[in-house]
Structure formats: C-alpha cells, structure tokens
Design a protein around this motif. Structure first.
Motif, mmCIF file in Angstrom:
data_model
loop_
_atom_site.group_PDB
_atom_site.id
_atom_site.type_symbol
_atom_site.label_atom_id
_atom_site.label_comp_id
_atom_site.label_asym_id
_atom_site.label_seq_id
_atom_site.Cartn_x
_atom_site.Cartn_y
_atom_site.Cartn_z
ATOM 1 N N ARG A 194 4.731 20.792 10.101
ATOM 2 C CA ARG A 194 5.212 20.570 8.896
ATOM 3 C C ARG A 194 5.916 20.195 8.218
ATOM 4 N NH1 ARG A 194 1.467 24.441 6.413
ATOM 5 N NH2 ARG A 194 0.108 26.174 8.510
ATOM 6 N N GLU A 195 6.823 19.962 9.128
ATOM 7 C CA GLU A 195 8.425 19.597 8.884
ATOM 8 C C GLU A 195 8.491 18.228 8.922
ATOM 9 O OE1 GLU A 195 7.393 21.274 12.017
ATOM 10 O OE2 GLU A 195 8.555 23.365 11.072
ATOM 11 N N SER A 196 7.783 17.602 9.412
ATOM 12 C CA SER A 196 7.383 16.033 9.295
ATOM 13 C C SER A 196 6.407 15.435 7.592
ATOM 14 C CB SER A 196 6.268 15.765 10.567
ATOM 15 O OG SER A 196 5.368 15.818 10.511
ATOM 16 N N ASP A 197 5.942 16.590 7.119
ATOM 17 C CA ASP A 197 5.360 16.532 5.631
ATOM 18 C C ASP A 197 6.907 15.979 4.774
ATOM 19 O OD1 ASP A 197 4.110 16.363 2.962
ATOM 20 O OD2 ASP A 197 3.884 18.525 2.922
ATOM 21 N N LEU A 198 5.928 14.352 4.595
ATOM 22 C CA LEU A 198 7.199 13.853 3.443
ATOM 23 C C LEU A 198 6.508 13.443 2.457
ATOM 24 C CD1 LEU A 198 7.848 11.121 6.300
ATOM 25 C CD2 LEU A 198 9.776 13.540 5.035
ATOM 26 N N GLY A 199 5.690 14.273 2.143
ATOM 27 C CA GLY A 199 5.290 14.410 0.546
ATOM 28 C C GLY A 199 3.912 13.336 0.153
ATOM 29 N N GLY A 200 3.297 12.876 1.081
ATOM 30 C CA GLY A 200 2.467 11.416 0.548
ATOM 31 C C GLY A 200 3.176 9.924 0.673
ATOM 32 N N VAL A 201 3.921 10.248 1.365
ATOM 33 C CA VAL A 201 4.588 8.797 1.371
ATOM 34 C C VAL A 201 3.871 7.795 2.412
ATOM 35 C CG1 VAL A 201 7.306 9.325 1.014
ATOM 36 C CG2 VAL A 201 6.802 9.598 3.001
ATOM 37 N N PHE A 202 3.252 8.763 3.263
ATOM 38 C CA PHE A 202 2.391 7.110 3.986
ATOM 39 C C PHE A 202 1.340 6.594 3.457
ATOM 40 C CE2 PHE A 202 4.729 10.451 7.085
ATOM 41 C CZ PHE A 202 4.881 9.976 7.721
ATOM 42 N N PHE A 203 0.340 7.724 2.326
ATOM 43 C CA PHE A 203 -0.232 7.299 1.601
ATOM 44 C C PHE A 203 -0.001 6.742 0.321
ATOM 45 C CE2 PHE A 203 -3.098 7.865 -2.197
ATOM 46 C CZ PHE A 203 -4.643 7.780 -1.638
ATOM 47 N N GLN A 204 1.200 6.665 -0.296
ATOM 48 C CA GLN A 204 1.441 6.140 -1.012
ATOM 49 C C GLN A 204 2.106 4.452 -0.411
ATOM 50 O OE1 GLN A 204 4.627 3.815 -1.254
ATOM 51 N NE2 GLN A 204 4.472 3.100 -2.885
ATOM 52 N N LYS A 205 1.915 4.228 0.753
ATOM 53 C CA LYS A 205 1.977 3.183 1.321
ATOM 54 C C LYS A 205 1.065 2.100 2.011
ATOM 55 C CE LYS A 205 6.171 1.404 2.350
ATOM 56 N NZ LYS A 205 6.842 0.027 1.562
ATOM 57 N N MET A 206 0.352 3.183 2.043
ATOM 58 C CA MET A 206 -1.248 2.669 2.425
ATOM 59 C C MET A 206 -1.917 2.198 0.919
ATOM 60 S SD MET A 206 -2.521 6.246 4.586
ATOM 61 C CE MET A 206 -4.511 4.863 5.193
ATOM 62 N N LEU A 207 -1.834 2.766 0.430
ATOM 63 C CA LEU A 207 -1.656 2.149 -1.361
ATOM 64 C C LEU A 207 -1.239 0.477 -1.748
ATOM 65 C CD1 LEU A 207 -1.984 4.840 -3.603
ATOM 66 C CD2 LEU A 207 -3.355 3.129 -2.467
ATOM 67 N N SER A 208 -0.211 0.431 -1.583
ATOM 68 C CA SER A 208 1.055 -0.512 -1.443
ATOM 69 C C SER A 208 0.430 -1.443 -0.575
ATOM 70 C CB SER A 208 2.737 -0.657 -1.408
ATOM 71 O OG SER A 208 3.568 -1.532 -1.053
ATOM 72 N N HIS A 209 0.339 -1.667 0.900
ATOM 73 C CA HIS A 209 -0.463 -2.872 1.913
ATOM 74 C C HIS A 209 -1.904 -3.175 1.103
ATOM 75 C CE1 HIS A 209 1.827 -0.608 5.442
ATOM 76 N NE2 HIS A 209 2.755 -2.009 4.264
ATOM 77 N N MET A 210 -2.871 -1.681 0.596
ATOM 78 C CA MET A 210 -3.563 -2.242 0.087
ATOM 79 C C MET A 210 -3.755 -3.342 -0.865
ATOM 80 S SD MET A 210 -6.310 -1.205 1.077
ATOM 81 C CE MET A 210 -8.030 -1.984 -0.598
#
Length: 589
Positions: free
Chosen positions: A476-492
């Motif tokens: 739970r402490e490492s939850d950054l609020g979806g920044v990893f998913f946003q970066k995946m969309l950017s990489h797409m």
C-alpha cells in the motif's frame, strides 16, 4: 491480411507457410501495398482511440484516488532547496504564514540530519533483541507446558541488559540534542528539505504552483510520498551533491548501454555460429537467440536497481520502481525491438542518422521485416515465463530454506515479498508494454504475431490477476496513484511512432511510386493529434474545483507533530504530519 498475403502475394522463393502468411510473400509494386497504406491509418486510429479511452478511464480513477487520499498526505507539500535563513521548523512556519495570509499552515518540519541517532537506535534494538533471545532460550530450556510457553513468549522481559539501558539513555540524549540544536536557523542539523502541512487541501495545492522567489532553484514544491515511504536520508542530502549523484547515475546508465550492445548482438547471432544435425538445427535457431536474450535482459532490472540505490536521490523509495520502468523500457525497446536495426556498429548507425535523418526509414524497412520469426519465438517463449511465475518458485525455495530449524511464520515473513528488481511493478510494466509493442510493430508485417501477443495478454491477465490480488503481499505504501499505467500509455505512443516509421519505410522501399508511402505518412498527423489531445488533460493533481472546501478539523485521538514526537503515535497512524521515525520518543523504539 494473412489470407491476402497467402493467396495474392505470389512472391517467388517462399515455400514455408509461415513466410506465405507474412508481407514477405508480396512482390514489389503489388496492389496489396495500397491496402497496407490505408491499413496504417486504421491501426493508428484504432490504437489512438483505445489509448484515449484507457487514459480517460485512468484520469477518472486517478481523481478518485486523490479525493480518497489520506488527509495528512493530501494537505502536505514537500519543500526542497529551502534557503538557509528559513531552515528551522519555526522559521519555515513563519515564512509560509507570511506568504499565505492568515493561519493557513497547521505544521511544518525541516528534515534533520540524524545519522548518529539512527545508528544508536539500531544498536539499541539489536541489544533488546539479543536480550529477548536469551530470555526465550531460558524459557525453552525449562520445558513448560504449551499454555505457559505462549504466555511467557508473549510477555515482555521484566528488564533489559545494562547495554540496552545505556543505549536508551544515549538515544534519549542524542534525540534531545538534535531537537534543541534544530531550533537554531543556522544549525547544521537542519537540511534544505522539509514538509509543510496546511489546514486545507486547496491551500496545499496552491502552494505547489507558487513561485516564491526569482530563483527557480529555491523553494521547489512537490507532492510528498506516502509517510511510510519517505526516504529521509535522501532528503537530508545537499542539493549540489544530489545533482552530482544523479548525473553520475545517468553516466552509469549510458556506460551500461554501451556494454550491452555487443553482448546482445552476439547473443542474437549465436545460432549462426553452431551447425547441428538437420533435426536439431531448427530448434537451435528458434530457441537459443530468444532464450539467451530473455535471460540476459532479466539481469538488467537488478543492475538498474543497484545504480539507482547508489546514485539516484529520490524522496520516496517507491519512485525507484518508476525509474526502473522508464529505463528498463527504453533498454528493452532498443535491445529487443531494435537490436536487428542497430547491428554491431552503434556509433556508425548514429553518425549515419545524424548525417541523413531519413535513413531511419530505410534501416527499419531493411532489417525489421526479416526478423519476424525471431519476435514470434520471443513472444511464445514468454508464455512459459508467465505460467512459471504463478508457482512463485523463488518464494517457495526461500521459504523452504528458512523453514529449517525455524517456525513457519518466521520463514514466511522472510520469504516475502517477491524480488522487487525483476518482479516489481516497474519491471513488469516495462516487459508487458514491450510484448504488446511487438504485436503492434509487426501486426502488418507478420499478422500471425498478433495471435501470439493476444494469447500472451490472456495468460498475463489470468496469471497476474491471481498473483497480485490473492498471492503476493500488498504494498500500500508504494501506491503512486497509477503513474505506472500512465507511463505505459506514454510508451504505447512511443511504440506507435516506431510502427509508423516502419510501415512508411517498407512502403517506400517496396513500391516504386510514392502513393502508398504518402498515404501512410499522412497518418502521422493523426498520431500527433492524438498525443496533443491526451496532453490537454491534467492527471497529476486534482482539479481545484474538485478539491473539498473548508479546513480539516482534528478528530478525537489525533495529534499534532510536536505532540506525536513526545508520545510516539506516528506508528499508529494518528500523527497529522510527516515526522522522522528516529525523532519519536525513546519508549516507542
């Protein structure tokens, strides 16, 4: 397109069915290239639409996450590069009271240098653990019954050893010295970083955009990490030293890149160096390059973590996973997707592209279409990797090793969590994106690869849908609020641009007239427009109109930071500000 390739390609020299299904079966200047030109438009339009829909859903989830964020974190800002005349708790509060008229600041704390205190606390805990271990050994030697054993083991020892008591006194004295010295603005105890907690969320968000002085390097404001994820040691570093270490980290990554180029090229060409029997040779050619590349790239996240922990200075430990995702993706994009384009001469290719930028279309068109079988094998090999992950075999091996002579609970605690270098959210996100981009990049060159990538996605959905939800330890402490998913969309979008370059290059090289290439090239406008459309939406911060109005009121049992440092309630989650754990009261060590 596979049936059209098979029945209407008619290119000479292709006898295996796999080649007949790919674009290699189309002869030059065929009418099918016109179909491919319009299909480029369709692919970019479809992927851009799906990507925008996913981004739109992500923003809504992000805003809900921000609205439900813990009040302490939502009303706090991280302040870095504080000028020397404001480096104390009282001076920091006074400055923000002056900048924001009225009583809008609830609390402020400057990060203190407490290296010696942390060492004393560590020694004190070790002394207490040793004393408790001795006591447990004495209890076990008396062989009481099971009920008595549970009572004795659950109770605290009546007193500690003399060393533990002495260390407690040293810890208390050092802590009091730090708190006393920190009251002085010119004290070396205070660092250039701190936390400011406001009474309302709106004031905290306004503070993020305020330019307090004309020096942009001062008063750098940002949203803080989770209180349990803050790296106070990194925040205590000098800003100049931090910049130097970050530059050294980038230099190490560049050196790692230069080292990896010949190694990866050699691995992918290894199959050509060995000649085996006609029965074994096809298996050797198919498996050795892909297995070697997969194994070699699996060490990369660990190397990135080592470089990151040594050089990169982040305010929170979870942001290291984000760095892994970014660097690991670009490494894999170059060494997995573009390894055949780079070849053995990186400097030569770079110099040629600088001299003639349009050469990138020729390089893509000449090299990548010949490697479709390699990437097809690469995706299929990942099926087994995903399925193997569901066994959690590494955690099982660690559990069995720790279980020898120890309790099951002890072994389980030490075997969790899974290795965050390779199995962390950062490296996983990078690998999943690369696998998806393989299908996108070659969807027209080799349509069969789309089926392989689809199966890969379905396996990932089943395997990791189970692992993350039901098997792995929640972080739970490492939850950054979806920044990893946003970066995946950017990489797409990055991969979609590479697909556009590839298809324009193929159409330029295989069709004598420029009609199909111009049609495909014009789809680049759609690619730019889709990215501009996404960039219009803000996702990092909650819109001001959605921020709750009014000030936050203290609930029963909640404490201000100065009270928390005296009673040690930071560990119970009742503290209303970011407080360094080592500054808590001694009795709560």
């Amino acid at each position: 397109m596979a049936p059209l390739h098979y029945f209407y390609g008619l290119a000479p020299g292709h006898h295996d069915w796999l080649s007949k299904l790919s674009m290699d079966n189309i002869h030059d200047n065929s009418w099918l290239y016109w179909v491919h030109a319009f299909l480029v438009w369709y692919v970019i339009l479809a992927v851009s639409y799906i990507r925008y829909q996913a981004y739109d859903a992500f923003v809504d989830r992000r805003f809900r996450w921000l609205q439900q964020m813990d009040e302490v974190r939502a009303r706090t800002v991280l302040v870095q590069n504080i000028p020397k005349q404001h480096r104390s708790d009282a001076a920091l509060v006074a400055y923000f009271h002056r900048m924001f008229h009225g009583n809008r600041v609830q609390a402020a704390s400057v990060v203190k240098k407490a290296g010696k205190l942390k060492k004393l606390i560590s020694d004190c805990r070790a002394a207490k653990a040793a004393q408790l271990k001795v006591l447990n050994a004495e209890i076990e030697s008396q062989n009481p019954n099971d009920d008595e054993m549970q009572i004795l083991r659950g109770s605290s020892p009546p007193d500690y050893s003399k060393r533990a008591i002495d260390l407690e006194e040293l810890v208390s004295a050092e802590r009091n010295r730090i708190l006393l010295d920190a009251q002085q603005v010119d004290s070396d105890i205070n660092t250039s970083s701190g936390f400011v907690t406001f009474h309302s969320r709106r004031d905290a968000q306004m503070a993020l955009f305020v330019k307090f002085t004309d020096d942009r390097s001062q008063w750098v404001m940002s949203s803080p990490p989770h209180p349990a994820d803050v790296s106070y040691d990194n925040l205590a570093e000098d800003p100049t030293y931090e910049q130097f270490m970050n530059a050294m980290g980038v230099l190490c990554m560049a050196s790692l890149y230069l080292i990896y180029v010949p190694c990866v090229v050699g691995i992918t060409q290894a199959a050509r160096w060995v000649t085996l029997s006609p029965f074994i040779q096809p298996f050797w050619d198919a498996l050795v390059p892909t297995m070697g590349l997969t194994l070699f790239m699996s060490f990369l996240p660990t190397i990135i973590v080592l470089i990151g922990e040594m050089f990169w200075v982040q305010p929170g430990t979870s942001w290291l996973q984000y760095d892994i995702q970014v660097w690991y993706f670009y490494f894999m994009f170059i060494f997995v997707l573009l390894v055949t384009v780079i070849g053995q001469s990186l400097v030569g290719k770079f110099a040629a592209l600088v001299d003639r930028p349009t050469l990138v279309f020729v390089l893509f068109a000449e090299k990548l279409p010949r490697s479709t079988n390699f990437y097809l094998n690469y995706i299929i090999l990942h099926w087994s990797n995903h399925v193997l992950s569901i066994t959690r075999y590494l955690n099982l091996i660690k559990y069995l090793l720790y279980r020898v002579g120890k309790s099951a609970t002890y072994a389980r605690d030490l075997s969790e969590p899974e290795d965050q270098d390779f199995y962390g959210i950062g490296s996983r996100s990078a690998r999943w994106t690369i696998n998806l981009l393989v299908g996108l990049l070659f969807c027209q060159i080799c349509p069969l690869i789309c089926l392989a990538v689809l199966i890969d996605c379905l396996i990932c959905r089943c395997v990791y849908g189970y692992l993350i939800v039901f098997a792995e330890t929640r972080k739970r402490e490492s939850d950054l609020g979806g920044v990893f998913f946003q970066k995946m969309l950017s990489h797409m979008n990055f991969g979609l641009a590479a697909y556009w370059v590839l298809m324009v290059g193929v159409l330029l090289s295989r069709v004598s007239h420029k009609g199909p290439a111009l049609i495909a090239a014009s789809s680049g406008m759609l690619l730019v427009y889709s990215q501009m459309r996404i960039d219009k939406r803000e996702w990092r911060l909650l819109p001001f109109e959605k921020q709750p109005e009014g000030e936050f009121q203290l609930a029963e049992g909640q404490l201000l930071p100065e009270d928390a440092m005296q009673c040690g309630t930071l560990k119970t989650g009742k503290c209303l500000s970011f407080v360094q754990p080592e500054l808590l009261a001694v009795q709560h060590l």
